[in-house]
Design a protein around this motif. Sequence first.
Motif, PDB file in Angstrom:
ATOM      1  N   ARG A 326       0.830  -1.207   0.000  1.00 59.25           N
ATOM      2  CA  ARG A 326       0.000   0.000   0.000  1.00 59.25           C
ATOM      3  C   ARG A 326       0.865   1.258   0.000  1.00 59.25           C
ATOM      4  N   ARG A 327       1.937   1.247   0.799  1.00 57.83           N
ATOM      5  CA  ARG A 327       2.848   2.393   0.791  1.00 57.83           C
ATOM      6  C   ARG A 327       3.484   2.563  -0.584  1.00 57.83           C
ATOM      7  N   ARG A 330       0.834   3.890  -3.081  1.00 58.09           N
ATOM      8  CA  ARG A 330       0.524   5.315  -2.888  1.00 58.09           C
ATOM      9  C   ARG A 330       1.626   6.198  -3.472  1.00 58.09           C
ATOM     10  N   LEU A 334       0.886   8.629  -6.550  1.00 62.67           N
ATOM     11  CA  LEU A 334       1.085  10.065  -6.291  1.00 62.67           C
ATOM     12  C   LEU A 334       2.076  10.659  -7.286  1.00 62.67           C
ATOM     13  N   TRP A 418      -2.417  -3.206  -5.695  1.00 65.68           N
ATOM     14  CA  TRP A 418      -2.760  -2.228  -4.666  1.00 65.68           C
ATOM     15  C   TRP A 418      -4.115  -2.513  -4.022  1.00 65.68           C
TER      16      TRP A 418
END
Length: 459
Positions: A326-327, A330, A334, A418
């Motif tokens: 997940r990190r 992201r 982003l 994800w």
Amino acid sequence: MTPKERYRKLEEYLSAENPVLLEVIREYQRLDRVARGLGLLEEEGSYTAKISWWPLISVLGTFSAGKSTFINHYLGMEVQQSGNQAVDDKFTVICYGGGKEVRTLPGLALDADPRFPFYNISEEVEKVERGEGSRVNLYLQLKTIPSDAIKGKILIDSPGFDADSQRSSILRISSHIIEMSDLVLIFFDARHPEPGAMRDTLEHLVARTVEHRDRDKILYILNQIDTTAREDNLEDVIGAWQRALSQKGLISGNFYAIYNEEAMQPIDDPAIAERLKRKRDEDWRRIMEKMEGVKIERAYRITKALEDFAKEIKSSKLPGLRDALRRWGRRVLLTDLLFLLVAGGGAAALFLLGILPTTPALLGAVGVGIFLLLLLVHFSARSGAARREIARLEESDPFLARAMASQTRWYRPIFGIWSGGWIRRAEEKLDSIIDYSRAAIRKLNDQFVHPLGQEKNEG
């Protein structure tokens, strides 16, 4: 040996031993597939290599604690040298063999054979002592003997723990065999009643084992208690050892006191002799019962280990992997969004301000250029974010780091990773394996437990 060959050999062995375990090995195959799919297991790896499929009894302790004498008496023949000094500085794996004499084979025979608990142990030694993995013969040997007492079991005799040479490697191997064993006998010498002098040994043989999830399989044996007869202070000696063990966390449990009748000192007082003999006979009987019961306990241990492995993946590995992904996701998304805002907004401003003509050809060229740059930025961001997560995980859990590297390969779609749908599917498979393990325990109970007093009809 490939996992497929290992499965086949285990099935050949278990088909004649216990049909429940034959089914369990197939569930281990399922577990391996799930773990490989997650990237937690190498292609040639298998959870079947993390346990012993043969009943395994380990004998650990200090020099002159009577380990070898105990083993020779149990086997009914002279197999191990005994004495007050260090007479053997290797781990000796003892199993049944054809022929009429004892045969000694090098440690390589164990390191290369997946049927034994020291399969690939050279890799474990190498982790502790660089360069020592290639010298496995210095640490291990295999003895095959013609003794009926060892049929269907494997017995391991350890070197003493008092020597400083090769200590780290010996302790690493000892930890490995404690983990693999169905029963662990840890011997102490009653002739040295001051346990404070052996604080280091207690630290390694007791403090670490009391934290083991199967600590009931560990027996602490105070040997040669006949030496207490002269002062008639058996209770004092036992009390001193129990206090020393309790300081290391062993509050209560499997503590025994014995001696070897063939090597005992003469006892002049008949009352003391009788009292020591009663203590010795009772504890010896209990130890023998434990040793004879390893075959049944092993079946339960193998089946329970399947559940434990699956639970560890589900409750420990998957949450950590999910958080890392997940990190990673992201950061990548982003980065993609920022690029689109900058590149797309900049191009739109150039067209709106009239700096660039809004011709179809130019609009198409700019769109293609932005898309190609987005791909470059996207895959660069994927790779960089993955490297950072992998580096962070390698410090705490190399298996998760390997799984992270597997899941973030360039061809895997980021939204599929994800969203975590594949993790949920893995959890469902693991739940199925856990449920099977519990059902297999009930099948084993049906073989050995008869609450109504009715034996299963064999006919």
